[in-house]
Design an enzyme around this catalytic site. Structure first.
Site, PDB file in Angstrom:
ATOM      1  N   SER A 161       0.591  -1.200  -0.173  1.00  0.00           N
ATOM      2  CA  SER A 161      -0.047  -0.099   0.149  1.00  0.00           C
ATOM      3  C   SER A 161       0.901   1.109   0.051  1.00  0.00           C
ATOM      4  CB  SER A 161      -1.056   0.090   1.044  1.00  0.00           C
ATOM      5  OG  SER A 161      -0.304   0.798   2.208  1.00  0.00           O
ATOM      6  N   LYS A 162       0.254   2.439  -0.489  1.00  0.00           N
ATOM      7  CA  LYS A 162       0.968   3.614  -0.380  1.00  0.00           C
ATOM      8  C   LYS A 162       1.521   4.111   0.660  1.00  0.00           C
ATOM      9  CE  LYS A 162      -0.996   7.302  -3.543  1.00  0.00           C
ATOM     10  NZ  LYS A 162      -2.078   8.256  -3.429  1.00  0.00           N
ATOM     11  N   ARG A 163       1.184   3.410   2.004  1.00  0.00           N
ATOM     12  CA  ARG A 163       1.740   3.657   3.092  1.00  0.00           C
ATOM     13  C   ARG A 163       2.933   3.044   3.452  1.00  0.00           C
ATOM     14  NH1 ARG A 163      -1.475   1.124   6.363  1.00  0.00           N
ATOM     15  NH2 ARG A 163      -3.069   0.891   4.700  1.00  0.00           N
ATOM     16  N   ASN A 164       3.430   1.766   3.014  1.00  0.00           N
ATOM     17  CA  ASN A 164       4.877   1.292   3.223  1.00  0.00           C
ATOM     18  C   ASN A 164       5.565   1.198   1.857  1.00  0.00           C
ATOM     19  OD1 ASN A 164       3.285  -0.575   1.760  1.00  0.00           O
ATOM     20  ND2 ASN A 164       3.179  -2.057   3.657  1.00  0.00           N
ATOM     21  N   ALA A 165       5.174   1.817   0.563  1.00  0.00           N
ATOM     22  CA  ALA A 165       6.137   1.554  -0.324  1.00  0.00           C
ATOM     23  C   ALA A 165       5.379   2.448  -1.558  1.00  0.00           C
ATOM     24  CB  ALA A 165       5.935   0.017  -0.957  1.00  0.00           C
TER      25      ALA A 165
END
Ligand code: GLU
Length: 493
Positions: free
Chosen positions: A264-268
């Protein structure tokens, strides 16, 4: 004659294309091409709150960049205007709403008592949900409006009362379906909700529109991400309610990050645009993404576009999530870079060098070609050229250039190595032959070898302990470049 295979990629345009979405599109594409079928791009934009300006154009551009050609759906014309092509249009759901496509089918369900009007206010639904949560129950609609008579409901609708339309699920009925990857699945309607089919703004929900459109567009295989598998029983029931044959469902394993969580955008970085910017080759990205959750019989890792089409099948799609590993992507990309001509690679790396201010527009073509050939084997992706080749352009007459390696330059031994190298170059012009043998010569003259020989030279010439092969460093710096650097080091360390 067997039925023609028809598949679709049906994204909701959100402004960027997730790498998992690209894989879904790719598997659809490969399956269609492998079977001589049709591939359709349909736009699911019924959630108007999520509308993003330019998202559609961006999506089409990504499909085109990725080489995922489709046969029907939305395209851009030569003026960059969105157009639609194909016999089952429109292919944009909001356009289909305007044409009244869904109304007819909602009416059919209402007439057959398979759907009902619901007038419950948001406030009531919110309270209900809170109460159910507090009681430890699964939040779902309690069916209050099921009891309203058809006449009363129609009058209230006519009078302009706000309403939605919900599916009327039969009680205690098992819904079965077979997923091509997960096998047989089933759920009882007592564990399902009376899903909203038509919202109060008159727009269909995803669940309703997807079934109507897949049916009308004669889709034979619904190939999509795992996150939709829990919604599939609703769809299966709708097919049944309409008396339509359901397509084959193929739910693809989630694309996971290295932490085994959903990417997801949050981790990568997750958007295709990010990977494009970082300097990955289209074919390498497609090759790699195909392998996230699938492998060919041959276990080959480098596959051309045509090989992917030839070898693709759902039989070898894994049941568990596929891990998206950027290091593996780097490796695949490096294999593609090695196959490029110097000229092609030069034109790819030039913009990065310009952007970083390492060269200007007047740079000689020869120089960039030389760089391309020098760094070809060291590059995992184009953007790395600026850090790898930086030493050639950066100001070495500044101690900062050596801040990471000065320990390698201070000893008497290091000075002996560098002086010997300089001596040779004062008498011989650099060429490939000399570049290959010069370190041996220095070793012979000084009796110094291994790290003590190589680290001072590499450090003095590049300001780093790592980088391209020595041969390339010698070639690209030439006599003057090497001697100037050695002089600076001898004077300052
Ligand atoms: N519009 C859905 C999405 O954005 C498509 C799901 C499907 O393929 O049915 O992912």
């Amino acid at each position: 004659m067997s039925e023609e295979i028809r598949v679709r990629f049906a994204p909701s345009p959100t402004g960027y294309v997730h790498i998992g979405g690209l894989r879904t599109a790719l598997y659809n594409y490969l399956f269609a091409r492998h079977n001589g079928g049709k591939f359709i791009l349909r736009i699911e934009d019924t959630d108007r709150t999520r509308y993003v300006e330019g998202a559609l154009e961006n999506l089409i551009n990504v499909m085109q960049w990725a080489g995922l050609e489709y046969d029907e759906g939305v395209f851009l014309d030569e003026n960059n205007q969105v157009i639609e092509k194909g016999p089952y249009g429109p292919y944009i759901q909001s356009e289909r709403v305007k044409e009244g496509v869904y109304k007819e089918y909602i009416q059919k369900l209402l007439d057959e008592d398979k759907a009902y009007y619901c007038f419950c206010s948001q406030e009531r639904l919110d309270n209900l949900r809170e109460q159910q949560k507090a009681d430890g129950l699964m939040p779902r609609y309690d069916g209050l409006c099921r009891g309203i008579s058809r006449e009363e409901a129609e009058e209230r609708v006519k009078a302009g009362e706000e309403h939605v339309v919900r599916i009327k699920l039969p009680a205690n009925k098992d819904i079965h379906f077979k997923d091509a990857i997960k096998g047989n699945l089933s759920i009882n309607t007592s564990d399902m909700d009376d899903q909203v089919l038509m919202k109060s703004d008159g727009f269909p929900t995803y669940h309703f529109a997807v079934v109507v459109d897949d049916h009308l567009m004669k889709i034979t295989h619904v190939v999509r991400g795992d996150e939709w598998v829990s919604s599939t029983p609703k769809h299966v029931y709708l097919y049944e309610a309409f008396g339509w044959e359901a397509p084959t469902f193929v739910h693809l394993p989630t694309v996971l990050g290295k932490d085994k969580k959903k990417l997801s955008k949050r981790n990568a970085d997750v958007s295709v645009e990010d990977f494009k910017k970082k300097g990955y080759l289209r074919d390498a990205l497609i090759n790699y993404i195909a392998l996230v959750g699938w492998s060919p019989d041959s276990n080959q890792e480098i596959l051309s576009h045509d090989e992917l089409i030839q070898q693709f099948s759902f039989d070898r799609v894994s049941k568990s999530g596929g891990v998206f590993d950027e290091q593996k992507l780097d490796w695949v990309n490096s294999q593609y870079i090695k196959e490029m001509s110097d000229e092609d690679l030069a034109s790819e790396i030039k913009p990065y060098l310009l952007d970083a201010g390492l060269i200007d527009e007047n740079v000689e073509e020869e120089t960039i070609n030389e760089l391309a050939s020098t760094f070809k084997t060291a590059l995992n992706r184009f953007s790395e050229i600026t850090s790898l080749a930086g030493f050639i352009f950066e100001n070495f007459e500044d101690k900062n250039f050596y801040s990471e390696v000065f320990q390698n330059l201070e000893s008497e031994e290091a000075h002996t190595v560098l002086k010997t190298l300089k001596n040779i170059l004062e008498n011989e012009e650099m060429n490939e032959e000399l570049a290959k043998t010069i370190m041996k010569k220095v070793q012979k003259e000084t009796g110094i070898k291994g790290k003590s020989l190589f680290f001072p030279v590499r450090s003095a010439l590049t300001g780093s302990e790592h980088g391209p092969e020595m041969l390339h460093i010698f070639m690209i710096l030439g006599n003057k470049g090497i001697i100037d650097r050695i002089n600076f080091v001898l004077d300052n360390f």
